[in-house]
Design an enzyme around this catalytic site. Sequence first.
Site, PDB file in Angstrom:
ATOM      1  CG  LEU A 111      60.931 -14.052  -5.741  1.00  0.00           C
ATOM      2  CD1 LEU A 111      60.953 -14.909  -6.997  1.00  0.00           C
ATOM      3  CD2 LEU A 111      59.845 -14.555  -4.785  1.00  0.00           C
ATOM      4  CG  ASP A 112      63.437 -14.248   1.101  1.00  0.00           C
ATOM      5  OD1 ASP A 112      63.973 -13.128   1.022  1.00  0.00           O
ATOM      6  OD2 ASP A 112      62.489 -14.522   1.860  1.00  0.00           O
ATOM      7  N   PRO A 113      66.481 -16.238  -1.484  1.00  0.00           N
ATOM      8  CG  PRO A 113      68.732 -16.056  -0.848  1.00  0.00           C
ATOM      9  CD  PRO A 113      67.357 -15.516  -0.534  1.00  0.00           C
TER      10      PRO A 113
ATOM     11  NE  ARG B 255      60.596 -14.776   5.176  1.00  0.00           N
ATOM     12  CZ  ARG B 255      61.728 -15.420   4.915  1.00  0.00           C
ATOM     13  NH1 ARG B 255      62.449 -15.911   5.898  1.00  0.00           N
ATOM     14  NH2 ARG B 255      62.143 -15.565   3.684  1.00  0.00           N
TER      15      ARG B 255
END
Length: 350
Positions: A44-46, A190
């Site tokens: 998971l991205d920050p 995204r």
Amino acid sequence: MRTQTSLNGWLVIDKPPGITSYDVIRRLKRHLPKALKIGHAGTLDPMATGVLPVALGQATRLIEYVHTHPKAYEARWVGGARTDTDDATGRVIESLSHDELRRVLSHYSVSDVRRAFYGMVGVYRQTPPMVSARKVAGKRLYELSRAGTVIPRDERPVVIYTVHIRHLSLHTDPPTVDFYVRTSKGTYIRTLVQDIGIKLGLPAHLGYLRRTESGGFTLKHARSLDHVLERLKEDEGAFRTLLYPLHAPLQGVRLTVPPSFFSSIQNGRSLLFKMEEASESIATQDLNIVDRHKERVEAMRFVEMVDGVMQLQSLVQLFHENGQLLALYRFVGKQGKALVLRAEKVFPAE
């Protein structure tokens, strides 16, 4: 004192924003034996929050199976601007003025925008973003992106199973759409947001992302990182009560095997599994895992079940009668009335 064998299983973290998935691993490591293996199943991205399955001990050998599950997210589409990261943390590289944005949106009704979202359901070809962790020629795309390098990426088919619009606001500045999406593995939300923007003729970016399902686990199985760390400060043995068992996220047929098979299983031998030797068959997908009822399955009924649900190369989980996962096998064919099972993963007896 904790032992490695007592720490085999899955810890499901509700990742907070502002840290990487590896930051979660690093914080948990402080409370684990140094030699114990640990890893996460699905970065998971920050900026993102939500379900992060963490594998401990023998569960690290099962991460490859967890990736086969669908993933689900709550997300926000933001129209009118694109960033260099395709999300809200990036630098704006393309934008429309207020008047330009209003002019484009004047051509669309709410129903048109809904159709743009719901029209993504099904199989479509998606190009991985430059900020992804996918490797090309041995380097991760985000590493190349940070160095200012953009390279061509091949499109890949992904599946959008479900889209639900939670809230739609076209008259705000910027316009936003909050939505739920359930996807196949390898889908970049995204990029999905970008592709919906292209359909509408608008630059767009991801404003918010929360993963609600991963590896068969959902938010109801997850605990906040702060809660887990606080529990471990109070009691280092709390890991045992926080872990889901090894087989929690696994799919496939589940069989309890008689003791006569244990030696062969521990040595990784192929098995001829006769129908009448099946003491129990469990095909549930419930994360409460093994339904330990003691009813025995009649041979003919078992044959019918296997013929109906177990295809060639199906994963077969073999259990001890005490509920311990002994091994993962593959169904590779039949020999007479016996199943031919080939060993794939064998776990140490506890």
